[in-house]
Design a protein around this motif. Structure first.
Motif, short mmCIF file in Angstrom:
data_model
loop_
_atom_site.label_atom_id
_atom_site.label_comp_id
_atom_site.label_asym_id
_atom_site.label_seq_id
_atom_site.Cartn_x
_atom_site.Cartn_y
_atom_site.Cartn_z
N HIS A 57 0.85 -1.18 0.00
CA HIS A 57 0.00 0.00 0.00
C HIS A 57 0.89 1.23 0.00
CE1 HIS A 57 -2.94 -3.01 1.37
NE2 HIS A 57 -3.84 -2.19 0.84
N GLN A 60 0.51 7.58 2.50
CA GLN A 60 0.74 8.02 3.87
C GLN A 60 0.37 6.93 4.87
OE1 GLN A 60 -2.07 11.24 3.15
NE2 GLN A 60 -3.15 10.68 5.01
N THR A 61 1.14 6.88 5.94
CA THR A 61 0.90 5.90 7.00
C THR A 61 0.53 6.57 8.31
OG1 THR A 61 3.24 5.88 7.59
CG2 THR A 61 2.50 4.28 5.95
N ASP A 62 0.59 7.88 8.32
CA ASP A 62 0.26 8.63 9.53
C ASP A 62 -0.55 9.86 9.12
OD1 ASP A 62 0.15 9.40 12.18
OD2 ASP A 62 2.30 9.17 12.53
N ASN A 73 -3.51 6.58 0.04
CA ASN A 73 -3.13 5.17 -0.06
C ASN A 73 -3.65 4.54 -1.35
OD1 ASN A 73 -3.55 5.32 3.32
ND2 ASN A 73 -1.70 4.43 2.51
N GLU A 196 9.72 4.06 -2.34
CA GLU A 196 8.89 3.86 -1.15
C GLU A 196 8.79 2.39 -0.79
OE1 GLU A 196 4.28 4.63 0.27
OE2 GLU A 196 5.26 6.15 -0.98
N ARG A 200 10.33 0.70 2.80
CA ARG A 200 9.55 -0.07 3.79
C ARG A 200 10.15 -1.45 4.03
NH1 ARG A 200 3.65 2.16 3.92
NH2 ARG A 200 3.90 4.07 2.71
N ASP A 204 4.55 -3.64 5.06
CA ASP A 204 3.47 -2.83 4.50
C ASP A 204 2.98 -1.83 5.54
OD1 ASP A 204 1.74 -1.98 2.56
OD2 ASP A 204 0.22 -3.51 2.94
N LEU A 205 2.78 -0.59 5.09
CA LEU A 205 2.29 0.51 5.92
C LEU A 205 3.23 0.83 7.09
CD1 LEU A 205 -1.53 -0.34 5.98
CD2 LEU A 205 -0.36 1.41 4.62
N THR A 207 5.65 3.05 9.12
CA THR A 207 5.86 4.49 9.19
C THR A 207 7.30 4.87 8.87
OG1 THR A 207 4.14 4.64 10.89
CG2 THR A 207 5.63 6.52 10.67
N GLU A 307 9.25 9.93 7.32
CA GLU A 307 8.26 8.87 7.15
C GLU A 307 8.26 8.36 5.70
OE1 GLU A 307 4.43 10.10 8.50
OE2 GLU A 307 5.18 10.81 10.44
N GLY A 309 5.98 7.46 3.78
CA GLY A 309 4.89 7.88 2.92
C GLY A 309 4.84 9.37 2.65
#
Length: 344
Positions: A57, A60-62, A73, A196, A200, A204-205, A207, A307, A309
């Motif tokens: 995904h 953004q994660t936050d 997302n 990105e 990570r 996944d996802l 931060t 971050e 994302g």
């Protein structure tokens, strides 16, 4: 079918095949063009890490603090690729500059003036990026002194990073050609999606590249080189940039995907690009847009920009004391998993 009839059928087939002029004259088989160089499996380029393909995904994660709505997302798939283990260092970039300076006489568009004004790192960034700041020592020593050889190169524009990758591709493939090996795919800047996904590290996802939402480990040590607080640039151990690879790598084995220096990506920057791109190996190309994507945050940035994302940008001709880059390369062919550390 008995052996006599089987032999007759084979003989007839051979006669018909030769009569039609198909296949190789000696045996009549379709075997493909001969004298092709070997390319199996693809070599893992020196200094690079294999990033297995997968689905994640992107976005953004936050909390979207700036309310930019620029990185919503979106589930996308990324093919396997290779990425530099660390940012390109001063000494690695120096190899490129020295080679171009030597060859510039016979290379159109690469005269000495072009090399020194467009490709040589802009050392004045340490003075011009910040007002009322004593940047002269870094301007004098950061790129030239051996003490900084293993620090990430800065003061290189997006165009300069692309010229570096063109030279790196030619440099490697000239060697392969001289040794009877197949050419490697091109070195290039990573797409924003590849960057990105790599940052990570398969989480996944996540931060941050290390997975969790915290900036210190259980022993209280900082996990990246950034600005921990107002007026505080040193709690992470380094006042400016750090030598590459000083902090723990992520699960792919990549260092400094957050902090130290932000990194150029291939994509043009647009707040509307995320819904426009395809969901398989997405990238946004637009030559009319002069702003290019920058990712990862740097030694001067607060945690928000670290971050995975968070999107940022800079003009393609700009040079900054906090922007560097690393190279990527596509993986060709179906993966057995072994080159990515899986399988036996």
């Amino acid at each position: 079918m008995n052996k006599v009839l089987q032999f007759s059928a084979i003989a007839l087939s051979a006669i018909l095949t030769v009569g039609c002029g198909m296949g190789r004259s000696s045996e009549g088989d379709l075997i493909g063009a001969e004298d092709r160089p070997d390319f199996n499996p693809q070599e893992v380029p020196y200094g690079m890490i294999a990033c297995p393909g997968g689905t994640f995904h992107m976005g953004q994660t936050d909390q979207d603090i700036a309310a930019s709505m620029s990185n919503l997302n979106k589930q996308v798939t990324i093919g396997g690729f290779y990425m530099d283990e660390t940012e390109i260092t001063n000494n690695e970039y120096r190899q490129f500059v020295d080679a171009i300076k030597t060859d510039s006489a016979g290379a159109p568009g690469y005269d000495e003036d072009y090399v020194m004004t467009k490709l040589y790192p802009d050392t004045t960034v340490w003075v011009k990026d910040f007002s009322n700041h004593m940047g002269d020592p870094l301007m004098e020593y950061y790129y030239t002194h051996p003490a900084f050889d293993d620090y990430p190169v800065v003061g290189v524009s997006w165009h300069g990073a692309k010229r570096f990758n063109e030279w790196r591709t030619k440099h490697k493939n000239n060697y392969n050609l001289d040794n009877g090996q197949a050419p490697m795919p091109n070195f290039r800047l990573p797409s924003e999606a590849e960057w990105e996904y790599a940052a990570r590290g398969g989480r996944d996802l996540a931060t941050y590249p290390w997975g969790g939402p915290y900036l210190r480990n259980s022993k209280g040590c900082m996990l990246a080189n950034f600005k921990p607080g107002r007026g505080d640039y040193y709690s992470d151990g380094f006042t400016y940039t750090a030598p590459v690879g000083q902090y723990y790598p992520n699960d792919f084995g990549l260092y400094d995907m957050s902090g130290n220096v932000a990194e150029w990506c291939e994509d043009a920057y647009s707040v509307a690009s995320v819904p426009l791109v395809w969901d398989l190996n997405p990238t946004f190309s637009n030559d009319t847009i002069k702003e290019k994507v920058v990712r990862g945050g740097s030694w001067k940035d607060i945690a928000h920009f670290l971050e995975t994302g968070v999107r940022n940008f800079e003009h393609e001709d700009s040079t900054r004391s906090f922007i560097g880059f690393r190279s990527a390369m596509i993986y060709i062919g179906r993966s057995s998993g072994r080159e990515f550390g899986f399988g036996n």
